[in-house]
Design a protein around this motif. Structure first.
Motif, PDB file in Angstrom:
ATOM      1  N   ALA A 194       0.804  -1.256  -0.055  1.00  0.00           N
ATOM      2  CA  ALA A 194      -0.128  -0.040  -0.075  1.00  0.00           C
ATOM      3  C   ALA A 194       0.825   1.220   0.004  1.00  0.00           C
ATOM      4  CB  ALA A 194      -0.874   0.079   1.221  1.00  0.00           C
ATOM      5  N   PHE A 195       0.056   2.338  -0.483  1.00  0.00           N
ATOM      6  CA  PHE A 195       1.009   3.659  -0.176  1.00  0.00           C
ATOM      7  C   PHE A 195       0.500   4.561   0.715  1.00  0.00           C
ATOM      8  CE2 PHE A 195       1.691   1.832  -4.539  1.00  0.00           C
ATOM      9  CZ  PHE A 195       3.053   2.009  -4.720  1.00  0.00           C
ATOM     10  N   PHE A 196       1.306   5.589   1.214  1.00  0.00           N
ATOM     11  CA  PHE A 196       0.877   6.213   2.448  1.00  0.00           C
ATOM     12  C   PHE A 196       1.477   7.625   2.048  1.00  0.00           C
ATOM     13  CE2 PHE A 196       1.190   1.908   3.864  1.00  0.00           C
ATOM     14  CZ  PHE A 196      -0.005   1.724   4.444  1.00  0.00           C
ATOM     15  N   GLY A 278       3.868  13.420  -1.402  1.00  0.00           N
ATOM     16  CA  GLY A 278       4.296  12.184  -2.274  1.00  0.00           C
ATOM     17  C   GLY A 278       3.887  10.974  -1.508  1.00  0.00           C
ATOM     18  N   LEU A 279       4.037   9.968  -2.033  1.00  0.00           N
ATOM     19  CA  LEU A 279       3.405   8.545  -1.407  1.00  0.00           C
ATOM     20  C   LEU A 279       4.806   7.746  -1.217  1.00  0.00           C
ATOM     21  CD1 LEU A 279       0.956   7.549  -4.172  1.00  0.00           C
ATOM     22  CD2 LEU A 279       0.414   8.340  -1.978  1.00  0.00           C
ATOM     23  N   GLN A 280       4.585   6.989  -0.132  1.00  0.00           N
ATOM     24  CA  GLN A 280       5.643   6.158   0.523  1.00  0.00           C
ATOM     25  C   GLN A 280       4.985   4.596   0.522  1.00  0.00           C
ATOM     26  OE1 GLN A 280       7.133   6.696   4.432  1.00  0.00           O
ATOM     27  NE2 GLN A 280       9.271   6.911   3.704  1.00  0.00           N
ATOM     28  N   GLU A 281       5.955   3.776  -0.150  1.00  0.00           N
ATOM     29  CA  GLU A 281       5.098   2.387   0.025  1.00  0.00           C
ATOM     30  C   GLU A 281       5.367   2.064   1.555  1.00  0.00           C
ATOM     31  OE1 GLU A 281       5.315  -1.230  -3.298  1.00  0.00           O
ATOM     32  OE2 GLU A 281       7.329  -0.659  -2.277  1.00  0.00           O
ATOM     33  N   ALA A 285       7.536   2.702   4.678  1.00  0.00           N
ATOM     34  CA  ALA A 285       7.082   3.364   5.976  1.00  0.00           C
ATOM     35  C   ALA A 285       7.332   2.617   7.174  1.00  0.00           C
ATOM     36  CB  ALA A 285       5.432   3.698   5.630  1.00  0.00           C
ATOM     37  N   ALA A 286       7.345   1.320   6.928  1.00  0.00           N
ATOM     38  CA  ALA A 286       7.645   0.569   8.043  1.00  0.00           C
ATOM     39  C   ALA A 286       8.964   0.583   8.624  1.00  0.00           C
ATOM     40  CB  ALA A 286       7.472  -1.010   7.863  1.00  0.00           C
TER      41      ALA A 286
END
Length: 312
Positions: A194-196, A278-281, A285-286
């Motif tokens: 997912a993207f965050f 932007g988006l972070q996978e 993110a983990a």
């Protein structure tokens, strides 16, 4: 070469739920064509699925109508007429409204609304001519209610629900059925892909455990069985897990109260930071979060990610 087996096409079949749906179809005697954007991911998926039966892989971006047209043409030339279509391809973008852009909406809608439309309309002429066919569209509980911090996702899934339910109405009596599939949270390992956006690490911290913990999420193998059962039986609607069943009933009885309740939940989730964009996978993110607690809470989800080709 034309197969004597029934042919099933699964866009989004390279990982996660799509991979499990493909395996379930293979185990029931179908030959399966899987399609996705990533060639390497498809190769790994094919290796994993091949012991279960006849499977071919095709690179295709369901956001592209011409690419979908070419996909169906190639599948039917290689394998035979598509008798079962289950469109699973999807993306998840989580974050507060302030961090969401028009491009996020466009990507979600192109993938999860137009994708199922392109795929269904391409296989329909042959199915209608044969007066036989099964079309399943994987939507979501997010297509029944709009969860906080998932607005592009919910927008696209609401569109997919409307299309799939309307398609079932339009096909009545034709011999072709359309099934609207609305799962709740499933332990597929998708939280890693997912993207965050906004405060990405904090968004991951609530989303990943929710998608991993029992009770909140359903076992993905069981979900795949329920989905394939429903599609092959020609059911108009398949609700997977307790969450969409509750959501449908509560929203139907008290839509205003449901919206206010979700609004309160939204206020408890992380806000946006102007300097973050932007988006972070999920995997990134983990790593940025680096929380031992979240790692423990996502143990089952991480196991599913390894099993279901969510990792390269």
């Amino acid at each position: 070469m034309v197969s004597t087996l029934k042919i099933a096409l699964v866009p989004g079949g390279s990982r996660g739920l799509g991979l499990l749906v493909s395996r379930e179809l293979l185990d029931r005697g179908h030959a399966v064509a899987i399609a996705a954007r990533d060639h390497d991911e498809l190769t790994r998926a094919k290796e994993q699925l091949s012991p279960h039966g006849t499977v071919k892989d095709y690179v295709c971006d369901v956001r592209d109508a011409d690419a979908v047209k070419q996909l169906v043409r190639e599948v039917e030339q290689d394998m035979g007429p598509v008798e079962v279509l289950i469109t699973v391809a999807g993306i998840i973008q989580a974050g507060p409204l302030e961090a969401i852009t028009v491009e996020h909406f466009k990507d979600a809608i192109d993938t999860m609304t137009y994708g199922p439309i392109y795929c269904a309309l391409e296989v329909l002429p042959g199915m209608r001519q044969r007066r036989s066919g099964r079309i399943g569209t994987v939507t979501s509980v997010g297509g029944l209610i709009s969860p906080p911090h998932l607005l592009p996702y919910a927008t696209a899934k609401f569109g997919a629900v409307g299309f799939s339910e309307g398609l079932a109405v339009a096909l009545a009596g034709s011999g072709v059925t359309a099934t609207t599939i609305a799962p709740g949270l499933m332990r597929t390992g998708s939280h890693e892909r997912a993207f965050f956006t906004g405060q990405s690490a904090k968004e991951y911290a609530w989303f990943a455990p929710a998608a991993s913990l029992p009770v909140l999420s359903i076992n993905a193998d069981r979900a795949a069985r329920i989905i394939v059962d429903g599609v092959l039986a020609g059911k108009p609607t398949v609700l997977v897990g307790w969450l969409p069943k509750v959501a449908q009933r509560v929203h139907g009885l008290a839509p205003g109260l449901t919206t206010r309740g979700l609004g309160l939940a939204n206020r408890l989730l992380p806000g946006a930071r102007p300097e973050q964009s932007g988006l972070q996978e999920g995997r990134e993110a983990a790593s940025a979060l680096n929380s031992k607690v979240v790692k423990v809470l996502t143990t089952l989800g991480s196991k599913a990610a390894r099993k279901n080709n969510e990792r390269g």
